[in-house]
Write a protein that holds these residues in place. Structure first.
Motif, PDB file in Angstrom:
ATOM      1  N   ALA A  53      96.458  32.301  84.256  1.00 28.59           N
ATOM      2  CA  ALA A  53      96.602  30.952  83.688  1.00 28.59           C
ATOM      3  C   ALA A  53      95.913  29.946  84.603  1.00 28.59           C
ATOM      4  O   ALA A  53      95.851  30.124  85.817  1.00 28.59           O
ATOM      5  N   ASP A  54      95.400  28.878  84.018  1.00 31.11           N
ATOM      6  CA  ASP A  54      94.813  27.783  84.794  1.00 31.11           C
ATOM      7  C   ASP A  54      95.930  26.789  85.098  1.00 31.11           C
ATOM      8  O   ASP A  54      96.330  26.017  84.240  1.00 31.11           O
ATOM      9  N   CYS A  55      96.428  26.815  86.320  1.00 36.58           N
ATOM     10  CA  CYS A  55      97.553  25.968  86.717  1.00 36.58           C
ATOM     11  C   CYS A  55      97.110  24.752  87.525  1.00 36.58           C
ATOM     12  O   CYS A  55      97.934  24.100  88.177  1.00 36.58           O
ATOM     13  N   SER A  56      95.835  24.433  87.473  1.00 39.35           N
ATOM     14  CA  SER A  56      95.324  23.303  88.251  1.00 39.35           C
ATOM     15  C   SER A  56      95.922  21.969  87.815  1.00 39.35           C
ATOM     16  O   SER A  56      96.062  21.060  88.635  1.00 39.35           O
ATOM     17  N   LYS A  57      96.304  21.820  86.557  1.00 36.79           N
ATOM     18  CA  LYS A  57      96.826  20.536  86.073  1.00 36.79           C
ATOM     19  C   LYS A  57      98.275  20.268  86.479  1.00 36.79           C
ATOM     20  O   LYS A  57      98.775  19.175  86.253  1.00 36.79           O
ATOM     21  N   ILE A  58      98.949  21.258  87.093  1.00 33.29           N
ATOM     22  CA  ILE A  58     100.314  21.015  87.563  1.00 33.29           C
ATOM     23  C   ILE A  58     100.343  20.824  89.081  1.00 33.29           C
ATOM     24  O   ILE A  58     101.406  20.785  89.687  1.00 33.29           O
ATOM     25  N   GLN A  59      99.159  20.668  89.688  1.00 26.88           N
ATOM     26  CA  GLN A  59      99.072  20.376  91.117  1.00 26.88           C
ATOM     27  C   GLN A  59      99.237  18.867  91.330  1.00 26.88           C
ATOM     28  O   GLN A  59      99.060  18.065  90.414  1.00 26.88           O
ATOM     29  N   ALA A  60      99.583  18.476  92.551  1.00 27.61           N
ATOM     30  CA  ALA A  60      99.777  17.053  92.892  1.00 27.61           C
ATOM     31  C   ALA A  60      98.564  16.228  92.467  1.00 27.61           C
ATOM     32  O   ALA A  60      97.423  16.680  92.573  1.00 27.61           O
ATOM     33  N   ASN A  61      98.832  15.032  91.968  1.00 24.56           N
ATOM     34  CA  ASN A  61      97.812  14.074  91.515  1.00 24.56           C
ATOM     35  C   ASN A  61      97.033  14.531  90.286  1.00 24.56           C
ATOM     36  O   ASN A  61      95.955  14.025  90.015  1.00 24.56           O
ATOM     37  N   ASN A  80      99.723  27.706  79.026  1.00 26.13           N
ATOM     38  CA  ASN A  80      98.309  27.894  79.304  1.00 26.13           C
ATOM     39  C   ASN A  80      97.948  29.374  79.208  1.00 26.13           C
ATOM     40  O   ASN A  80      96.939  29.747  78.594  1.00 26.13           O
ATOM     41  N   TYR A  81      98.768  30.217  79.798  1.00 23.28           N
ATOM     42  CA  TYR A  81      98.545  31.663  79.708  1.00 23.28           C
ATOM     43  C   TYR A  81      98.577  32.122  78.246  1.00 23.28           C
ATOM     44  O   TYR A  81      97.681  32.835  77.787  1.00 23.28           O
ATOM     45  N   TYR A  82      99.605  31.727  77.531  1.00 21.18           N
ATOM     46  CA  TYR A  82      99.792  32.160  76.142  1.00 21.18           C
ATOM     47  C   TYR A  82      98.618  31.744  75.263  1.00 21.18           C
ATOM     48  O   TYR A  82      98.087  32.548  74.496  1.00 21.18           O
ATOM     49  N   GLN A  83      98.202  30.501  75.370  1.00 17.35           N
ATOM     50  CA  GLN A  83      97.096  30.022  74.533  1.00 17.35           C
ATOM     51  C   GLN A  83      95.783  30.730  74.888  1.00 17.35           C
ATOM     52  O   GLN A  83      94.999  31.052  73.999  1.00 17.35           O
ATOM     53  N   ARG A  84      95.559  30.985  76.160  1.00 15.29           N
ATOM     54  CA  ARG A  84      94.310  31.626  76.584  1.00 15.29           C
ATOM     55  C   ARG A  84      94.208  33.082  76.158  1.00 15.29           C
ATOM     56  O   ARG A  84      93.126  33.578  75.876  1.00 15.29           O
ATOM     57  N   LYS A  86      96.584  34.893  73.882  1.00 12.66           N
ATOM     58  CA  LYS A  86      97.336  35.383  72.715  1.00 12.66           C
ATOM     59  C   LYS A  86      96.450  36.169  71.750  1.00 12.66           C
ATOM     60  O   LYS A  86      96.925  37.091  71.095  1.00 12.66           O
ATOM     61  N   HIS A  87      95.177  35.843  71.687  1.00 13.98           N
ATOM     62  CA  HIS A  87      94.282  36.564  70.778  1.00 13.98           C
ATOM     63  C   HIS A  87      93.869  37.923  71.345  1.00 13.98           C
ATOM     64  O   HIS A  87      93.203  38.702  70.680  1.00 13.98           O
ATOM     65  N   LYS A  88      94.281  38.175  72.585  1.00 13.38           N
ATOM     66  CA  LYS A  88      94.027  39.478  73.205  1.00 13.38           C
ATOM     67  C   LYS A  88      95.317  40.267  73.333  1.00 13.38           C
ATOM     68  O   LYS A  88      95.392  41.218  74.094  1.00 13.38           O
ATOM     69  N   GLY A  89      96.367  39.811  72.635  1.00 15.56           N
ATOM     70  CA  GLY A  89      97.623  40.540  72.620  1.00 15.56           C
ATOM     71  C   GLY A  89      98.712  39.996  73.529  1.00 15.56           C
ATOM     72  O   GLY A  89      99.794  40.567  73.598  1.00 15.56           O
ATOM     73  N   ALA A  90      98.460  38.905  74.235  1.00 10.58           N
ATOM     74  CA  ALA A  90      99.473  38.334  75.135  1.00 10.58           C
ATOM     75  C   ALA A  90     100.641  37.768  74.324  1.00 10.58           C
ATOM     76  O   ALA A  90     100.473  37.336  73.187  1.00 10.58           O
ATOM     77  N   SER A  91     101.803  37.769  74.949  1.00 13.42           N
ATOM     78  CA  SER A  91     102.985  37.224  74.286  1.00 13.42           C
ATOM     79  C   SER A  91     103.570  36.091  75.117  1.00 13.42           C
ATOM     80  O   SER A  91     103.192  35.872  76.266  1.00 13.42           O
ATOM     81  N   CYS A  92     104.522  35.412  74.530  1.00  7.10           N
ATOM     82  CA  CYS A  92     105.276  34.359  75.217  1.00  7.10           C
ATOM     83  C   CYS A  92     106.634  34.949  75.576  1.00  7.10           C
ATOM     84  O   CYS A  92     107.658  34.598  75.013  1.00  7.10           O
ATOM     85  N   TYR A  93     106.639  35.855  76.529  1.00 14.48           N
ATOM     86  CA  TYR A  93     107.885  36.529  76.886  1.00 14.48           C
ATOM     87  C   TYR A  93     108.273  36.249  78.339  1.00 14.48           C
ATOM     88  O   TYR A  93     109.345  35.730  78.604  1.00 14.48           O
ATOM     89  N   PHE A  94     107.413  36.607  79.265  1.00 21.19           N
ATOM     90  CA  PHE A  94     107.651  36.365  80.688  1.00 21.19           C
ATOM     91  C   PHE A  94     109.025  36.856  81.133  1.00 21.19           C
ATOM     92  O   PHE A  94     109.789  36.135  81.770  1.00 21.19           O
ATOM     93  N   ASN A  95     109.332  38.092  80.762  1.00 25.32           N
ATOM     94  CA  ASN A  95     110.602  38.724  81.129  1.00 25.32           C
ATOM     95  C   ASN A  95     111.798  37.880  80.683  1.00 25.32           C
ATOM     96  O   ASN A  95     112.735  37.647  81.441  1.00 25.32           O
ATOM     97  N   SER A  96     111.728  37.374  79.468  1.00 31.20           N
ATOM     98  CA  SER A  96     112.764  36.537  78.830  1.00 31.20           C
ATOM     99  C   SER A  96     112.859  35.134  79.407  1.00 31.20           C
ATOM    100  O   SER A  96     113.827  34.428  79.141  1.00 31.20           O
ATOM    101  N   ALA A  97     111.862  34.690  80.159  1.00 30.44           N
ATOM    102  CA  ALA A  97     111.908  33.350  80.755  1.00 30.44           C
ATOM    103  C   ALA A  97     111.336  32.278  79.847  1.00 30.44           C
ATOM    104  O   ALA A  97     111.478  31.088  80.121  1.00 30.44           O
ATOM    105  N   ALA A  98     110.689  32.672  78.741  1.00 27.70           N
ATOM    106  CA  ALA A  98     110.000  31.704  77.888  1.00 27.70           C
ATOM    107  C   ALA A  98     110.333  31.909  76.419  1.00 27.70           C
ATOM    108  O   ALA A  98     110.762  32.985  76.008  1.00 27.70           O
TER     109      ALA A  98
END
Length: 116
Positions: A53-61, A80-84, A86-98
């Protein structure tokens, strides 16, 4: 009634159904409110690390740094991970965290990506 009027009515009906179907599939992936912080932290670290996932937007400033909470940052990372991927089979699960939501979680200058 095989006239042009019937063809127009069928075309309008199909057009209406396609607009309705598109709206039904808009979904974002966010942190589940019931997930303990330690599990959210592990899942977010995976998403931002090995998950790609691209997590640059949750960094300070950056636009999604505030509110500076684990739950908000995890939600952004999960989505971000899910949207990037999902078309390759990714899910919104994260070990039941999402969980998925059909309500856009964007706020202020922080825009949560949605890819059809």
């Amino acid at each position: 009634m095989t006239s042009p009027m019937l063809k127009i009515l069928i075309a309008l009906l199909l057009l209406n159904l396609s607009f309705q179907a598109y709206g039904q599939f808009e979904e974002w992936c966010i942190a589940d409110e019931q997930t303990p912080d330690d599990e959210l932290q592990r899942a977010m670290e995976w998403a931002c690390g090995k998950g790609g996932a691209d997590c640059s937007k949750i960094q300070a400033n950056q636009p999604c740094y505030l509110p500076n909470t684990l739950r908000d940052h995890a939600s952004y990372a999960f989505n971000n991970y899910y949207q990037r991927f999902k078309h390759k089979g990714a899910s919104c699960y994260f070990n039941s965290a999402a969980i998925t939501t059909d309500l856009d979680p964007s706020h202020g200058s922080c825009k949560y990506e949605f890819l059809p």
